[in-house]
Design a protein around this motif. Sequence first.
Motif, mmCIF file in Angstrom:
data_model
loop_
_atom_site.group_PDB
_atom_site.id
_atom_site.type_symbol
_atom_site.label_atom_id
_atom_site.label_comp_id
_atom_site.label_asym_id
_atom_site.label_seq_id
_atom_site.Cartn_x
_atom_site.Cartn_y
_atom_site.Cartn_z
ATOM 1 N N THR A 8 33.203 36.678 44.515
ATOM 2 C CA THR A 8 32.748 36.152 43.230
ATOM 3 C C THR A 8 32.250 34.737 43.455
ATOM 4 O OG1 THR A 8 33.381 35.862 40.896
ATOM 5 C CG2 THR A 8 35.045 35.271 42.560
ATOM 6 N N ALA A 12 32.936 31.347 38.364
ATOM 7 C CA ALA A 12 33.620 32.433 37.654
ATOM 8 C C ALA A 12 35.133 32.252 37.708
ATOM 9 C CB ALA A 12 33.229 33.785 38.241
ATOM 10 N N VAL A 13 35.653 31.787 38.842
ATOM 11 C CA VAL A 13 37.096 31.546 38.965
ATOM 12 C C VAL A 13 37.511 30.426 38.031
ATOM 13 C CG1 VAL A 13 38.951 30.821 40.524
ATOM 14 C CG2 VAL A 13 37.173 32.384 41.352
ATOM 15 N N GLY A 16 37.343 31.564 34.280
ATOM 16 C CA GLY A 16 38.369 32.532 33.897
ATOM 17 C C GLY A 16 39.789 32.103 34.220
ATOM 18 N N SER A 18 41.282 32.315 36.737
ATOM 19 C CA SER A 18 41.664 33.076 37.926
ATOM 20 C C SER A 18 40.731 34.276 38.027
ATOM 21 C CB SER A 18 43.119 33.537 37.845
ATOM 22 O OG SER A 18 43.332 34.391 36.743
ATOM 23 N N TRP A 19 40.802 34.956 39.170
ATOM 24 C CA TRP A 19 40.000 36.160 39.395
ATOM 25 C C TRP A 19 40.856 37.104 40.206
ATOM 26 C CZ3 TRP A 19 37.319 39.006 43.194
ATOM 27 C CH2 TRP A 19 36.224 39.763 42.734
ATOM 28 N N ASP A 57 49.361 37.328 37.505
ATOM 29 C CA ASP A 57 48.237 37.720 36.656
ATOM 30 C C ASP A 57 48.458 39.177 36.289
ATOM 31 O OD1 ASP A 57 45.836 38.665 35.574
ATOM 32 O OD2 ASP A 57 44.596 37.469 36.922
ATOM 33 N N GLY A 61 44.469 37.057 33.298
ATOM 34 C CA GLY A 61 44.336 35.734 33.895
ATOM 35 C C GLY A 61 45.701 35.122 34.125
ATOM 36 N N GLU A 119 37.348 44.829 42.315
ATOM 37 C CA GLU A 119 37.721 43.771 41.381
ATOM 38 C C GLU A 119 38.762 44.330 40.425
ATOM 39 O OE1 GLU A 119 35.771 40.942 37.891
ATOM 40 O OE2 GLU A 119 34.444 42.054 39.221
#
Length: 142
Positions: A8, A12-13, A16, A18-19, A57, A61, A119
Amino acid sequence: MSTRTELTTVEAVREGRSWLFTATDAHGTDDEVILVPCEDGVEAWVNRCTHEAQRLDRGMGVAMRDGELICPKHGSTFDSCSGHCDNGDAAHTTLVGVDVSVEDGTVYLTDDGYAFVHEGGIEDDDGWGDDDGPSSTSHLSF
């Protein structure tokens, strides 16, 4: 040189908090891994508190405050950059790290001990409990 898999973006991390992704470890077992923002980019940790096998998570998230990941079961906090915990039931432990690298804002999985699967979290019966939450009555959520 080890292989790397594009995951990613750093953006984006950060957006959000977290990812979450699933990876297979060297023993063929699927495990969840989280990417979290850190001062110098992102870090990756196995999605499991060191005190008890609780997911940090749960698909919504990671709960974070002041650069620390918060365990939703007992409230122990882990430094997002070092993975170290200095409080609560998980004090004096460190999250299991997964090697990643960042190049031009893109995050890559570079850990030879893990292969990217998809993902998101493990979708089959993952042993986390019927509701995919911690098995306690103190379900912290932020």
